[in-house]
Design a protein around this motif. Structure first.
Motif, short mmCIF file in Angstrom:
data_model
loop_
_atom_site.label_atom_id
_atom_site.label_comp_id
_atom_site.label_asym_id
_atom_site.label_seq_id
_atom_site.Cartn_x
_atom_site.Cartn_y
_atom_site.Cartn_z
N GLY A 1 39.46 38.07 50.08
CA GLY A 1 38.86 38.91 49.21
C GLY A 1 37.30 38.72 49.16
N ALA A 2 36.74 39.46 48.24
CA ALA A 2 35.42 39.64 48.10
C ALA A 2 35.14 38.62 47.16
CB ALA A 2 34.93 41.11 47.39
N ALA A 3 33.83 38.60 46.62
CA ALA A 3 33.38 37.35 45.84
C ALA A 3 34.27 37.04 44.76
CB ALA A 3 31.95 37.33 45.45
N ASP A 4 34.58 38.41 43.91
CA ASP A 4 35.33 38.17 42.92
C ASP A 4 36.99 38.27 43.03
OD1 ASP A 4 35.28 40.80 43.73
OD2 ASP A 4 35.12 41.66 42.02
N SER B 1 43.59 49.66 41.33
CA SER B 1 43.77 49.01 42.36
C SER B 1 44.08 47.50 41.95
CB SER B 1 42.32 49.18 42.98
OG SER B 1 42.48 48.16 44.25
N CYS B 2 43.52 47.16 41.02
CA CYS B 2 43.71 45.53 40.47
C CYS B 2 45.24 45.54 39.96
CB CYS B 2 42.67 45.21 39.43
SG CYS B 2 41.24 44.72 40.08
N ALA B 3 45.63 46.69 39.25
CA ALA B 3 46.98 46.53 38.59
C ALA B 3 47.82 46.49 39.84
CB ALA B 3 47.19 47.68 37.72
N ASP B 4 47.60 47.41 40.77
CA ASP B 4 48.69 47.44 42.14
C ASP B 4 48.87 46.10 42.61
OD1 ASP B 4 50.11 49.03 43.91
OD2 ASP B 4 48.71 48.21 45.03
N ALA B 5 47.51 45.18 42.87
CA ALA B 5 47.61 44.32 43.66
C ALA B 5 48.34 43.06 42.84
CB ALA B 5 46.24 43.71 43.98
N ALA B 6 48.07 43.20 41.49
CA ALA B 6 48.89 41.93 40.74
C ALA B 6 50.31 42.19 40.49
CB ALA B 6 47.94 42.23 39.20
N ARG B 7 50.58 43.49 40.61
CA ARG B 7 52.19 43.92 40.49
C ARG B 7 52.80 43.41 41.60
NH1 ARG B 7 54.87 48.38 42.25
NH2 ARG B 7 52.89 49.31 42.93
N ARG B 8 51.95 43.61 42.94
CA ARG B 8 52.57 43.20 44.16
C ARG B 8 52.65 41.63 44.21
NH1 ARG B 8 52.84 46.87 48.24
NH2 ARG B 8 52.14 48.96 47.56
N GLY B 9 51.80 40.99 43.45
CA GLY B 9 51.51 39.51 43.68
C GLY B 9 50.82 39.19 44.85
N GLU B 10 49.93 40.20 45.43
CA GLU B 10 48.98 40.07 46.58
C GLU B 10 47.56 39.76 46.06
OE1 GLU B 10 49.16 43.28 49.42
OE2 GLU B 10 51.05 43.27 49.40
N ILE B 11 47.43 38.39 45.69
CA ILE B 11 46.28 37.87 45.14
C ILE B 11 45.15 37.20 46.18
CG2 ILE B 11 45.33 36.15 43.13
CD1 ILE B 11 47.35 38.53 42.43
N ALA C 1 42.61 49.56 62.86
CA ALA C 1 42.25 48.48 62.10
C ALA C 1 43.27 48.12 61.15
CB ALA C 1 40.63 48.37 61.58
N ARG C 2 43.12 46.89 60.45
CA ARG C 2 44.42 46.65 59.53
C ARG C 2 43.59 45.68 58.56
NH1 ARG C 2 46.21 41.80 59.97
NH2 ARG C 2 45.79 40.50 62.13
N PRO C 3 44.14 45.50 57.36
CA PRO C 3 43.75 44.56 56.36
C PRO C 3 44.15 43.40 56.65
CG PRO C 3 45.38 45.91 55.28
CD PRO C 3 45.24 46.48 56.70
N GLY C 4 43.29 41.98 56.58
CA GLY C 4 43.87 40.95 56.53
C GLY C 4 44.78 40.34 55.41
N ARG C 5 45.40 39.36 55.61
CA ARG C 5 46.13 38.69 54.53
C ARG C 5 45.80 37.18 54.22
NH1 ARG C 5 50.11 40.55 57.47
NH2 ARG C 5 50.89 38.40 57.78
N ASP C 6 45.74 36.74 52.82
CA ASP C 6 45.68 35.30 52.77
C ASP C 6 46.63 34.60 53.05
OD1 ASP C 6 43.46 36.51 51.09
OD2 ASP C 6 43.76 34.90 49.47
#
Length: 448
Positions: free
Chosen positions: A9-12, A23-33, A255-260
């Motif tokens: 993730g970015a700084a925040d 975008s934040c609501a979607d990430a929170a709903r998925r549990g992708e923090i 390309a693809r997004p990385g995952r924590d």
């Protein structure tokens, strides 16, 4: 090289905890923090060490006790949490550590190191080359700064086996002449920041999606990115579109997004998945996601959805859609409860999700809820186990762990619990690997 993404993730982070955007609501709903971006290489080298990185390592099942080198890109607070050096000194007395970065970044660290701590500060600037343990490192310029030009850098790292990665976080768009410094680098993996999505105007020191694409094109023109390079977007922020849209747009750039917590084997063949693996877990434990990650290295996988469709059930439809959207496009899906036949016919890896819904379907088929006679289901279980043992391809099955819950109030509930518990035990016995996922953390129960 084995790279563990401690954060992407970015700084925040993403979602921003103070934000209610889509975008934040979607990430929170998925549990992708997503936490602040950092990485651990072969358990001995860190790429950035922000304040969240040490705890992230523990959450992802890693120790930092073997870390001997830290490469710092710059002194912004999400990339450099110097207090980690003090915490390390409390338990790692006498263990040497190299801290490498721009002079300004190192100056931020010095107050956190005692006079007798065996910490060696190595100042570098763009254009330098050095040996860091078993790694060869080239220092590259970044279109980014904290206080002055040159106080942020990027890293070109070659591992002991010759695998090579680019850590390009943080940077804005490079000028054309900088790409020549990476002529024919042919990176195995590129970790490139993509902070602002479609809001590129927010900063010249970061990349939005258009600039990310231009950077990849420039690296491709220079021969630094090839058709075999794994291009991973990191430093992802909430100005990006929701993750499904972002994944599709990055896919257009190869390309693809990385995952924590993602583990990437750079320039190496991925570890072989045990021939038969059972993944257990409670509701929303992360068991399905972990099962998918076990098979992520295979170019083609058949996903066996045993739950089928449920007309008029919007919540179930949403669950199914989320599962489908996060799987690679190269995966195919079969919806069936005849899992034994699929196992016998398979010629590519299988993910069976899940045994609980399979058992429900067989109980429905044989009207056991009304008859109370599970004899036909017992026969189905024997057939499934026979096919499981004979499978010629890597197979991963997901199932619910039901042994820790309360005793169901109904006779049908107790019957289902007992049957699934016995089924799980027998599948585990017939598997080379069994894993229990608790709160997103996989715990190995069996490994042959």
């Amino acid at each position: 090289m084995e790279v563990v993404l401690l954060g992407t993730g970015a700084a925040d982070g993403w979602p921003n905890p103070f934000c209610t955007c889509a975008s934040c609501a979607d990430a929170a709903r998925r549990g992708e923090i997503r936490g602040q971006t950092a990485a651990l290489v072969d358990d001995v080298l860190m790429l950035d060490c922000g304040p969240e990185a040490p705890r992230a390592a523990v959450r992802h099942g890693r120790s930092l006790a073997k870390v001997r080198h830290i490469l710092l890109t710059h002194a912004h607070a999400d990339h450099l949490g110097p207090q980690a050096l003090l915490f390390r000194a409390w338990v790692a007395a006498g263990v040497e550590l190299d801290v490498i970065g721009s002079a300004d970044a190192l100056d931020t660290c010095r107050p956190w190191v005692g006079p007798d701590d065996p910490v060696r500060f190595v100042p570098v600037e763009a254009g330098d080359s050095l040996t860091v343990g078993e790694y060869s490192v080239r220092v590259l310029p970044a279109r980014h700064k904290v206080f002055r030009d040159g106080d942020a850098v990027l890293y070109d790292v070659t591992g002991p086996g010759g695998s090579r990665l680019l850590w390009a976080c943080d940077t804005g768009m490079w000028p054309a002449e900088w790409f020549e410094t990476l002529r024919d680098a042919r990176f195995d993996a590129v970790f490139l920041e993509e902070t602002f999505g479609d809001r590129s105007e927010l900063s010249e020191g970061h990349l939005g999606l258009p600039e990310f694409g231009a950077m990849v094109d420039g690296l491709r023109w220079a021969g630094a990115v090839t058709e075999n390079t794994d291009v991973v977007a990191v430093h992802l922020g909430h100005h990006n579109p929701p993750i499904d849209d972002l994944r599709n747009r990055l896919q257009q750039l190869n390309a693809r997004p990385g995952r924590d917590g993602e583990v990437i084997h750079v320039g190496e063949e991925p570890p072989v998945v045990p021939h038969r693996t059972l993944v257990l877990g409670g509701v929303r434990s992360g068991k399905s996601r972990h099962a998918e990650e076990l098979l992520a290295s295979y170019p083609s996988v058949t996903y066996v959805a045993t739950g089928g469709t449920r007309e008029g059930d919007a919540e179930w439809a949403e669950r199914v859609a989320l599962h489908r959207e996060r799987r690679p496009d190269s995966w195919s899906t079969i919806e069936t409860s005849d899992v034994a036949k699929v196992l016998r016919d398979a010629d590519e890896p299988l993910l069976v999700d899940c045994l609980g819904t399979w058992l429900t379907a067989r109980l429905d088929l044989h009207d056991v809820w009304n008859t109370g006679d599970p004899a036909a289901v017992h026969a189905d279980i024997e057939d499934l186990l026979d096919a499981w043992r004979q499978a010629r391809v890597p197979v991963v099955a997901v199932s619910n762990e039901v042994g820790s819950g309360v005793v169901p109030a109904s006779a049908s509930g107790r019957l289902f619990r007992d049957l699934l518990g016995r089924l799980n035990a027998r599948v585990a016995e017939a598997s080379e690997s069994a894993i229990l996922v608790v709160a997103g953390i996989p715990i190995s129960l069996k490994s042959n």
